[in-house]
Design an enzyme around this catalytic site. Structure first.
Site, PDB file in Angstrom:
ATOM      1  N   HIS A  11      -7.465  -2.034   1.510  1.00  0.00           N
ATOM      2  CA  HIS A  11      -7.248  -0.646   1.087  1.00  0.00           C
ATOM      3  C   HIS A  11      -8.600   0.058   1.110  1.00  0.00           C
ATOM      4  O   HIS A  11      -9.629  -0.568   0.908  1.00  0.00           O
ATOM      5  CB  HIS A  11      -6.604  -0.611  -0.298  1.00  0.00           C
ATOM      6  CG  HIS A  11      -5.146  -0.956  -0.260  1.00  0.00           C
ATOM      7  ND1 HIS A  11      -4.153  -0.018  -0.315  1.00  0.00           N
ATOM      8  CD2 HIS A  11      -4.522  -2.159  -0.110  1.00  0.00           C
ATOM      9  CE1 HIS A  11      -2.970  -0.614  -0.232  1.00  0.00           C
ATOM     10  NE2 HIS A  11      -3.162  -1.916  -0.104  1.00  0.00           N
ATOM     11  N   CYS A  53      -0.878   1.012  -4.569  1.00  0.00           N
ATOM     12  CA  CYS A  53      -0.056   0.019  -5.258  1.00  0.00           C
ATOM     13  C   CYS A  53       0.352   0.586  -6.602  1.00  0.00           C
ATOM     14  O   CYS A  53      -0.494   0.967  -7.399  1.00  0.00           O
ATOM     15  CB  CYS A  53      -0.825  -1.289  -5.443  1.00  0.00           C
ATOM     16  SG  CYS A  53       0.116  -2.517  -6.373  1.00  0.00           S
ATOM     17  N   ASP A  94       4.094  -0.874   2.540  1.00  0.00           N
ATOM     18  CA  ASP A  94       2.962  -0.623   1.642  1.00  0.00           C
ATOM     19  C   ASP A  94       2.590   0.858   1.670  1.00  0.00           C
ATOM     20  O   ASP A  94       2.192   1.427   0.658  1.00  0.00           O
ATOM     21  CB  ASP A  94       1.764  -1.478   2.061  1.00  0.00           C
ATOM     22  CG  ASP A  94       0.847  -1.814   0.899  1.00  0.00           C
ATOM     23  OD1 ASP A  94       1.209  -1.510  -0.245  1.00  0.00           O
ATOM     24  OD2 ASP A  94      -0.234  -2.371   1.147  1.00  0.00           O
ATOM     25  N   ASN A 154      -3.982   2.186   2.423  1.00  0.00           N
ATOM     26  CA  ASN A 154      -4.420   1.119   3.329  1.00  0.00           C
ATOM     27  C   ASN A 154      -5.393   1.687   4.354  1.00  0.00           C
ATOM     28  O   ASN A 154      -5.435   2.892   4.585  1.00  0.00           O
ATOM     29  CB  ASN A 154      -3.217   0.570   4.107  1.00  0.00           C
ATOM     30  CG  ASN A 154      -2.248  -0.182   3.229  1.00  0.00           C
ATOM     31  OD1 ASN A 154      -2.399  -1.362   3.003  1.00  0.00           O
ATOM     32  ND2 ASN A 154      -1.255   0.519   2.715  1.00  0.00           N
TER      33      ASN A 154
END
Ligand code: ZN
Length: 302
Positions: free
Chosen positions: A207, A238, A14, A247
């Site tokens: 996040h 994202c 991520d 994050n």
């Protein structure tokens, strides 16, 4: 309040996936090794998705192969469909992470599936993982708010979690994909989902778009979540969620819990070393607060 929690390191997947700078396979493996050296025992190491849509993850198989099988470490591969699940299983990851979208619009943009289709697909992925002798887990994306549809009905999330739990994952996670959640909302939703899927554990994924990330992590653990996703340095975003920031930073979450008497198994000094190393690789300062701050308690002067 729990005396110990688990932090899943999601930086290698991520954290990196939204970065324009393509990181080499060797540096990805070095990142994973540094996280392991800092105490991480469950790590999202890659996603097995369409490389044209997420070029940063095009070397997923190569990362798994170069990393090998570090002792006592669960290597997670994120997958969005059957094809991805087959790739991840063939590559040899230990755990498959599926994603179910809370809203139809996000689901279609992120993975070409309506919310209901993504639940079906996640159930298939979990079944494939189990049939191959691996474990499966599932994350409900945009559980606290959708960038396109706005507020999400908590009852919808609880119903999704209940249905997903029946497929036999090792946990169900609630993700604040775009960083809109606030602690009161987290407390209520974690408690409701926990009650719906017990004894299956709840993981959370935040996040830090609006500076509520670590407060949300705290609220989630108070409400009974046992695992928190975090990304070294606070890297992340994202590609399919406009405006989504990184994050929660692993070192920020580890500091918060460790100084509150909740063990994380992570070594803060080593995390910070790794975070500074990653900042060098990315060629920029990372969002982490701890990485910018003086050590505390202060180190003795030599
Ligand atoms: Zn995320």
């Amino acid at each position: 309040m729990a005396r110990a929690i688990e932090i899943v390191e999601v930086g290698p997947r991520d954290g990196l996936q939204n970065e324009a700078l393509l990181v080499s396979t060797a540096d990805k493996v070095e990142l994973i090794r540094r996280c392991i050296a800092a105490g991480a025992r469950r790590i999202e190491i890659a996603s097995f998705v369409n490389p044209r849509k997420v070029p940063q993850m095009a070397d997923a198989e190569a990362v798994v192969e170069a990393l090998g099988r570090p002792d006592g470490v669960i290597r997670i591969g994120l997958v969005l469909n059957r094809r991805g699940a087959e790739r991840a299983i063939a590559a040899g990851v230990d755990q498959l992470g599926a994603v179910a979208g809370a809203s139809d619009t996000f689901g279609v943009r992120n993975q070409g599936q309506s919310s209901a289709q993504s639940v079906d697909e996640a159930k298939t992925i979990i079944a494939l993982a189990k049939a191959a002798g691996r474990t499966g887990q599932v994350t409900i994306a945009t559980a606290f708010g959708c960038p396109f549809e706005g507020e999400i009905d908590p009852a919808h999330i609880v119903a999704m979690a209940r249905e997903l739990a029946e497929a036999g994952p090792c946990e169900v996670a609630l993700a604040d994909t775009i960083g809109v959640a606030v602690p009161a909302q987290v407390t209520a939703l974690v408690a409701a989902v926990r009650q719906a899927i017990a004894p299956l554990p709840v993981r959370v994924h935040f996040h830090d778009t609006r500076n509520t990330g670590v407060a949300n992590a705290w609220a989630a653990v108070e409400a009974g979540a046992v695992t928190v996703d975090a990304s070294l340095g606070g890297l992340g975003g994202c590609p399919f969620a406009p405006g989504a920031a990184g994050n929660v930073a692993t070192e920020d979450v580890a500091y918060l819990f460790a100084r509150s008497g909740v063990a994380t198994g992570l070594d803060l000094d080593r995390l910070l070393e790794a975070s500074h190393w990653l900042s060098g690789i990315m060629g920029k300062a990372l969002p982490s607060s701890l990485a910018k701050a003086a050590p505390f308690p202060p180190q003795a002067l030599a």
